[in-house]
Design a protein around this motif. Structure first.
Motif, PDB file in Angstrom:
ATOM      1  N   HIS A   1      44.249  39.874  44.904  1.00 45.04           N
ATOM      2  CA  HIS A   1      44.152  39.850  43.288  1.00 45.04           C
ATOM      3  C   HIS A   1      45.400  38.713  42.803  1.00 45.04           C
ATOM      4  CE1 HIS A   1      41.120  42.971  43.727  1.00 45.04           C
ATOM      5  NE2 HIS A   1      40.964  42.825  42.661  1.00 45.04           N
TER       6      HIS A   1
ATOM      7  N   VAL B   1      45.158  44.944  46.134  1.00 48.76           N
ATOM      8  CA  VAL B   1      44.454  46.236  45.793  1.00 48.76           C
ATOM      9  C   VAL B   1      44.138  47.290  46.671  1.00 48.76           C
ATOM     10  CG1 VAL B   1      42.976  47.444  44.029  1.00 48.76           C
ATOM     11  CG2 VAL B   1      44.133  45.095  43.290  1.00 48.76           C
TER      12      VAL B   1
ATOM     13  N   LYS C   1      41.455  51.712  43.065  1.00 50.95           N
ATOM     14  CA  LYS C   1      41.202  51.532  41.653  1.00 50.95           C
ATOM     15  C   LYS C   1      40.705  52.622  41.130  1.00 50.95           C
ATOM     16  CE  LYS C   1      38.512  49.205  38.264  1.00 50.95           C
ATOM     17  NZ  LYS C   1      37.391  48.033  37.885  1.00 50.95           N
TER      18      LYS C   1
ATOM     19  N   ASN D   1      41.242  52.598  34.848  1.00 50.09           N
ATOM     20  CA  ASN D   1      41.600  51.254  34.874  1.00 50.09           C
ATOM     21  C   ASN D   1      43.065  51.140  35.203  1.00 50.09           C
ATOM     22  OD1 ASN D   1      40.825  48.543  34.285  1.00 50.09           O
ATOM     23  ND2 ASN D   1      41.534  48.417  32.301  1.00 50.09           N
ATOM     24  N   TRP D   2      43.643  51.900  36.258  1.00 48.78           N
ATOM     25  CA  TRP D   2      44.952  51.781  36.588  1.00 48.78           C
ATOM     26  C   TRP D   2      44.318  51.458  38.242  1.00 48.78           C
ATOM     27  CZ3 TRP D   2      49.990  51.313  35.114  1.00 48.78           C
ATOM     28  CH2 TRP D   2      49.897  51.716  33.774  1.00 48.78           C
ATOM     29  N   ALA D   3      45.401  50.652  38.965  1.00 55.21           N
ATOM     30  CA  ALA D   3      45.166  50.179  40.433  1.00 55.21           C
ATOM     31  C   ALA D   3      46.523  50.442  41.167  1.00 55.21           C
ATOM     32  CB  ALA D   3      44.626  48.631  40.400  1.00 55.21           C
ATOM     33  N   SER D   4      46.346  50.875  42.325  1.00 56.01           N
ATOM     34  CA  SER D   4      47.332  51.273  43.229  1.00 56.01           C
ATOM     35  C   SER D   4      47.237  49.874  44.141  1.00 56.01           C
ATOM     36  CB  SER D   4      47.255  52.220  44.107  1.00 56.01           C
ATOM     37  OG  SER D   4      48.284  52.422  45.101  1.00 56.01           O
ATOM     38  N   VAL D   5      48.615  49.058  43.972  1.00 53.96           N
ATOM     39  CA  VAL D   5      48.751  47.851  44.745  1.00 53.96           C
ATOM     40  C   VAL D   5      49.903  47.547  45.784  1.00 53.96           C
ATOM     41  CG1 VAL D   5      47.531  46.710  42.786  1.00 53.96           C
ATOM     42  CG2 VAL D   5      50.014  46.710  42.999  1.00 53.96           C
TER      43      VAL D   5
ATOM     44  N   TYR E   1      44.597  47.477  35.865  1.00 53.80           N
ATOM     45  CA  TYR E   1      43.639  46.384  36.661  1.00 53.80           C
ATOM     46  C   TYR E   1      43.046  45.386  35.802  1.00 53.80           C
ATOM     47  CZ  TYR E   1      39.788  45.372  39.920  1.00 53.80           C
ATOM     48  OH  TYR E   1      39.037  44.414  40.712  1.00 53.80           O
ATOM     49  N   ASN E   2      43.086  45.622  34.517  1.00 54.57           N
ATOM     50  CA  ASN E   2      42.677  44.560  33.754  1.00 54.57           C
ATOM     51  C   ASN E   2      43.918  43.482  33.516  1.00 54.57           C
ATOM     52  OD1 ASN E   2      44.539  46.028  32.453  1.00 54.57           O
ATOM     53  ND2 ASN E   2      43.452  46.152  30.571  1.00 54.57           N
TER      54      ASN E   2
ATOM     55  N   LEU F   1      44.693  41.915  36.362  1.00 55.72           N
ATOM     56  CA  LEU F   1      44.378  41.325  37.429  1.00 55.72           C
ATOM     57  C   LEU F   1      43.029  40.862  37.675  1.00 55.72           C
ATOM     58  CD1 LEU F   1      45.343  44.357  40.005  1.00 55.72           C
ATOM     59  CD2 LEU F   1      46.905  42.538  39.049  1.00 55.72           C
TER      60      LEU F   1
ATOM     61  N   THR G   1      44.096  58.515  38.076  1.00 59.40           N
ATOM     62  CA  THR G   1      45.258  57.299  38.199  1.00 59.40           C
ATOM     63  C   THR G   1      45.243  57.570  39.853  1.00 59.40           C
ATOM     64  OG1 THR G   1      46.189  57.670  36.315  1.00 59.40           O
ATOM     65  CG2 THR G   1      47.323  56.264  37.684  1.00 59.40           C
TER      66      THR G   1
END
Length: 451
Positions: free
Chosen positions: A245, A269, A272, A276-280, A291-292, A294, A328
């Motif tokens: 991303h 990523v 998700k 709306n939080w992502a582990s990257v 996530y918003n 990305l 999360t």
């Protein structure tokens, strides 16, 4: 002797050790006229294996004389003195080895050709042992407590065993260096010892036709027939895991498990969350990013991708999403994960009692446990009778803070933070106290007999 000859003999001697031919290896080592500090160290280790302590001492002296910062040489000479029962000299060498560590937890000698890690906590264990041999038990105990500050998970068990022996004023085993592990010469230098023919041999060809009198060298031939007319375009490498991303907006973390990124960064990523939080993953670090912030990135050939690089958007970033428990995804690094695991709640609702002694430890007891269960667990941990242990709620044992069999345990457990509580512990030598009581009684009986 030239450097090349020294290198060749060094490599041959190490090969003999790997074949378990120690006598031949020692003969080759001793034939080297001007050994460096590493070769002298190897010679000392082989003498130590043969129990030739005088020769080992001389070899380690030579190694230290040529490199005063070689901590492992001080460590080995300290072991040589210890085996010769010269404990004061052994203590001095172990202390010098610890100083050479310069406050580091360990020294990894792999880059110097020795597959060994010298741990500060192991050096301190040998310091304590030398002090114990000299009868300085209090100093030995202090050195072992100091070793806890340099401990690693793999070495914690031997420190605990040494502490337990020191508290009983019993000697314990020293930490010894594996003497068959030796310094090896640089593998790149060893590879250069072999002669290489970079030009190759000339190939003479002659015509098979009698009338053709030509003879000479074969011309260069193409390596690949019908090769490609243009170089192959390199492809963009994909990550081993995760979906790529692009970061659209700058994100400033507010907690330790969040990750700082700026527009234009490419992250992968892993997971998700519904909130709306992502582990990257970014630059080999793992963390949480909204996530918003990305946008999915499509992988193309590098030449097509570089035709036009899109500029980061100039609009305002969206609002930071709210993090929700259970929704999360986990994005903490290994260090943060470890710290969280240390403070996570036990699955069986037991109380975790952290006990501050000369060293800290923890025990687990059922909720609302009586004093008898608590003191029994601590007694087993310290290997001392319950009558010799005094517990208190504060660092200073007063009448109000001391916990004993008459204490209302409900008031003690009410001080717990969640399921964690900290207590202080002191011990008394029951055997010594009892012996003093017996002596006083015997004196009293003798006075009564005389009367």
């Amino acid at each position: 002797m030239s450097f090349v000859d020294t290198l060749r003999q060094w490599d041959t001697a190490v090969t003999c050790v790997e074949r378990q031919d120690l006598s031949q290896a020692l003969r080759i080592f001793l034939a080297i006229q001007e050994p460096n500090s590493k070769i002298s160290f190897d010679i000392g280790c082989l003498h130590l294996l043969n129990q030739d302590l005088d020769a080992a001492e001389k070899a380690f002296d030579c190694s230290i004389r040529k490199d005063e910062h070689l901590a492992v040489a001080f460590f080995q000479r300290g072991m040589t003195f210890y085996k010769k029962k010269r404990y004061e000299e052994s203590l001095a060498d172990f202390q010098h080895a610890f100083k050479a560590l310069r406050g580091n937890q360990l020294i990894d000698y792999k880059a110097l050709g020795l597959r060994y890690k010298l741990y500060a906590c192991e050096v301190l264990i040998n310091v304590a042992l030398a002090e114990a041999q000299l009868g300085h038990w209090e100093k030995a105990h202090e050195s072992l407590v100091k070793a806890l500050n340099y401990k690693t998970d793999a070495k914690l068990n031997i420190i605990d065993k040494a502490l337990d022996s020191a508290l009983k004023q019993k000697l314990f085993k020293p930490v010894e260096f594996p003497s068959k592990v030796l310094f090896k010469p640089n593998k790149h230098y060893v590879a250069e010892l072999e002669k290489k023919d970079y030009l190759g041999k000339a190939k003479v060809v002659a015509s098979v036709v009698p009338q053709d009198a030509f003879s000479g060298f074969a011309p260069l031939q193409p390596q690949v027939e019908d090769g490609p007319t243009r170089p192959k375009e390199p492809e963009v490498l994909r990550a081993l895991e995760g979906e790529p991303h692009t970061v659209l907006f700058e994100f400033v973390p507010e907690t330790s498990d969040e990750l700082a990124v700026v527009p234009g960064n490419i992250v992968f990523v892993l997971q998700k969350g519904a909130d709306n939080w992502a582990s990257v993953i970014f630059n080999e670090r793992r963390g949480l990013v909204p996530y918003n912030y990305l946008e999915p990135l499509e992988i193309h050939l590098a030449s097509k991708q570089n035709e036009g690089v899109s500029q980061p958007p100039s609009r305002k970033p969206p609002t930071r999403p709210e993090r929700k428990q259970g929704l999360t995804p986990s994005g903490s690094s290994s260090g943060d994960t470890k710290r969280k695991e240390e403070h996570k709640q036990p699955t069986d609702n037991s109380y975790i009692v952290k006990v501050r002694f000369t060293f800290n430890f923890a025990v687990s007891v059922p909720p609302g446990s009586p004093y008898a269960i608590l003191i029994e667990k601590i007694s087993k941990k310290l290997n001392r009778p319950p009558t010799a242990i005094t517990l208190s709620l504060t660092s200073e044992a007063t009448e109000q803070s001391i916990i004993n069999a008459s204490t209302e345990m409900e008031s003690v457990w009410s001080r717990a933070s969640g399921v964690h509580i900290t207590l202080w512990c002191t011990t008394t030598e029951v055997s010594k106290w009892w012996s003093l009581v017996v002596i006083q009684l015997l004196r009293l009986i003798w006075v009564l007999i005389l009367l």
